[in-house]
Design an enzyme around this catalytic site. Structure first.
Site, PDB file in Angstrom:
ATOM      1  N   GLN A  75       3.054   9.905   1.490  1.00  9.82           N
ATOM      2  CA  GLN A  75       4.352   9.223   1.459  1.00  9.82           C
ATOM      3  C   GLN A  75       5.185   9.596   0.240  1.00  9.82           C
ATOM      4  O   GLN A  75       6.384   9.287   0.193  1.00  9.82           O
ATOM      5  CB  GLN A  75       4.154   7.702   1.490  1.00  9.82           C
ATOM      6  CG  GLN A  75       3.554   7.213   2.799  1.00  9.82           C
ATOM      7  CD  GLN A  75       3.438   5.705   2.805  1.00  9.82           C
ATOM      8  OE1 GLN A  75       2.473   5.152   2.298  1.00  9.82           O
ATOM      9  NE2 GLN A  75       4.443   5.025   3.352  1.00  9.82           N
TER      10      GLN A  75
ATOM     11  N   HIS B 223      -4.041   0.914   7.815  1.00  9.78           N
ATOM     12  CA  HIS B 223      -2.677   1.459   7.889  1.00  9.78           C
ATOM     13  C   HIS B 223      -2.538   2.651   6.931  1.00  9.78           C
ATOM     14  O   HIS B 223      -2.022   3.707   7.319  1.00  9.78           O
ATOM     15  CB  HIS B 223      -1.672   0.354   7.537  1.00  9.78           C
ATOM     16  CG  HIS B 223      -0.256   0.824   7.466  1.00  9.78           C
ATOM     17  ND1 HIS B 223       0.720   0.408   8.339  1.00  9.78           N
ATOM     18  CD2 HIS B 223       0.362   1.696   6.617  1.00  9.78           C
ATOM     19  CE1 HIS B 223       1.863   1.011   8.036  1.00  9.78           C
ATOM     20  NE2 HIS B 223       1.675   1.795   6.985  1.00  9.78           N
ATOM     21  N   GLU B 224      -3.033   2.494   5.696  1.00  7.61           N
ATOM     22  CA  GLU B 224      -2.908   3.582   4.708  1.00  7.61           C
ATOM     23  C   GLU B 224      -3.784   4.778   5.085  1.00  7.61           C
ATOM     24  O   GLU B 224      -3.385   5.930   4.929  1.00  7.61           O
ATOM     25  CB  GLU B 224      -3.255   3.076   3.302  1.00  7.61           C
ATOM     26  CG  GLU B 224      -2.359   1.959   2.784  1.00  7.61           C
ATOM     27  CD  GLU B 224      -0.877   2.260   2.934  1.00  7.61           C
ATOM     28  OE1 GLU B 224      -0.467   3.425   2.824  1.00  7.61           O
ATOM     29  OE2 GLU B 224      -0.117   1.306   3.193  1.00  7.61           O
TER      30      GLU B 224
ATOM     31  N   GLY C  96       0.842  -1.189   0.000  1.00  8.71           N
ATOM     32  CA  GLY C  96       0.000   0.000   0.000  1.00  8.71           C
ATOM     33  C   GLY C  96       0.877   1.239   0.000  1.00  8.71           C
ATOM     34  O   GLY C  96       2.035   1.188   0.438  1.00  8.71           O
TER      35      GLY C  96
ATOM     36  N   CYS D  71       6.241  -0.303   7.182  1.00 10.96           N
ATOM     37  CA  CYS D  71       5.823   0.869   6.412  1.00 10.96           C
ATOM     38  C   CYS D  71       6.991   1.338   5.556  1.00 10.96           C
ATOM     39  O   CYS D  71       8.120   1.394   6.050  1.00 10.96           O
ATOM     40  CB  CYS D  71       5.392   1.977   7.373  1.00 10.96           C
ATOM     41  SG  CYS D  71       4.862   3.485   6.554  1.00 10.96           S
ATOM     42  N   LEU D  72       6.719   1.674   4.301  1.00  9.71           N
ATOM     43  CA  LEU D  72       7.792   2.149   3.416  1.00  9.71           C
ATOM     44  C   LEU D  72       8.445   3.415   3.961  1.00  9.71           C
ATOM     45  O   LEU D  72       9.607   3.692   3.666  1.00  9.71           O
ATOM     46  CB  LEU D  72       7.240   2.412   2.010  1.00  9.71           C
ATOM     47  CG  LEU D  72       6.730   1.183   1.255  1.00  9.71           C
ATOM     48  CD1 LEU D  72       6.101   1.607  -0.070  1.00  9.71           C
ATOM     49  CD2 LEU D  72       7.846   0.185   1.015  1.00  9.71           C
TER      50      LEU D  72
ATOM     51  N   HIS E 173      -2.272   7.257   7.329  1.00  8.62           N
ATOM     52  CA  HIS E 173      -1.346   8.222   6.715  1.00  8.62           C
ATOM     53  C   HIS E 173      -2.060   9.514   6.324  1.00  8.62           C
ATOM     54  O   HIS E 173      -1.442  10.580   6.290  1.00  8.62           O
ATOM     55  CB  HIS E 173      -0.675   7.625   5.475  1.00  8.62           C
ATOM     56  CG  HIS E 173       0.468   6.695   5.787  1.00  8.62           C
ATOM     57  ND1 HIS E 173       1.575   7.089   6.490  1.00  8.62           N
ATOM     58  CD2 HIS E 173       0.673   5.395   5.467  1.00  8.62           C
ATOM     59  CE1 HIS E 173       2.419   6.058   6.595  1.00  8.62           C
ATOM     60  NE2 HIS E 173       1.893   5.017   5.989  1.00  8.62           N
TER      61      HIS E 173
HETATM   62 NI    NI Z   1       2.793   3.154   5.821  1.00 12.05          NI
END
Ligand code: NI
Length: 184
Positions: free
Chosen positions: A50, A140-141, A45, A98-99, A144
Site C-alpha cells: 500500500q 485483510h492485511e 492496518g 481499506c486505505l 494485500h
Molecule cells: Ni487494505
C-alpha cells in the site's frame, strides 16, 4: 516519514509481494514509516504494497478498540513474512474498509479465527491463534501480500453494484484526507 497510499488501480496492489530478507536495509526505519503512514491516515492496518513496496510485511494497531474488545489492549504488531496456516470453520461477517479504497465499506465474510506464524522486526518468530476483530484485521492485511483486496471477496451482485466506484477510483477519482498515489 509519511508515504502516500497507493490507490486501487495501482499495479503494486495486484502483485504477489516478495519475502523480506533478514538484512533488508533499514528495516526498522521502514516499520516506523509504515506506522507513521498508518496513523496519519487513521488506519488500523497497513501493508507494504500500500506504500508501493511489494514486500511481505504489514503493521497493525487496533488498541483504540480495546474498550469494546479487551484482548486488543496490546494489539500493536509488526508482521514480517507471515504465513496463515490454519483457519476456523466458523466464518463471520464484518464491515471492512481499506486505505487503498477510500470511501468504500462493505460486509465481508471470513474465518473467525486463524493460526499464523510470522517474524517481528527483530526477526523473532511468533506463532499464535488470533481471533475476533484482530483476526479480521490480520486477514485483510495478509490479503494485500497476495494481491487481493477486500472487494474481491464480495458476491457478484455486490461487485456489480460498486463497479462504477471502483472504475472511477482506478482512474484517479478519489477523495481522501491523506496523500494518495496511483501508479498503474
Ligand atoms: Ni487494505
Amino acid at each position: 516519514m509519511v508515504y502516500p497510499i497507493y490507490i486501487y488501480g495501482s499495479s503494486v496492489l495486484r502483485g504477489e509481494a516478495a519475502e523480506v530478507d533478514r538484512d533488508y536495509p533499514e528495516l526498522k526505519k521502514l516499520v516506523e514509516d509504515m506506522f507513521d503512514t498508518m496513523y496519519a491516515s487513521s488506519g488500523v492496518g497497513l501493508a507494504a504494497p500500500q506504500i508501493g513496496k511489494p514486500l511481505r510485511m504489514f503493521v497493525v494497531d487496533a488498541r483504540m478498540y480495546a474498550d469494546d474488545e479487551p484482548e486488543l489492549a496490546d494489539f500493536k504488531r509488526v508482521f514480517i513474512n507471515p504465513e496463515i496456516y490454519g483457519e476456523s470453520e466458523e466464518e463471520v461477517v464484518m464491515n471492512e474498509g481499506c486505505l487503498s479504497l477510500p470511501g468504500l465499506n462493505e460486509d465481508v465474510q471470513r474465518p473467525e479465527a486463524i493460526r499464523i506464524r510470522w517474524f517481528d522486526e527483530d526477526f523473532n518468530e511468533h506463532d499464535e491463534l488470533i481471533e475476533g476483530y484482530a483476526a479480521r484485521v490480520v486477514q485483510h492485511e495478509y490479503d494485500h501480500l497476495e494481491g487481493t483486496v477486500f472487494t474481491d471477496h464480495l458476491s457478484p451482485l455486490r461487485k456489480t453494484l460498486i463497479r462504477a466506484k471502483l472504475t472511477a477510483m482506478s482512474k484517479g477519482k478519489v477523495s481522501a484526507k491523506y496523500k494518495t498515489k496511483l501508479v498503474k
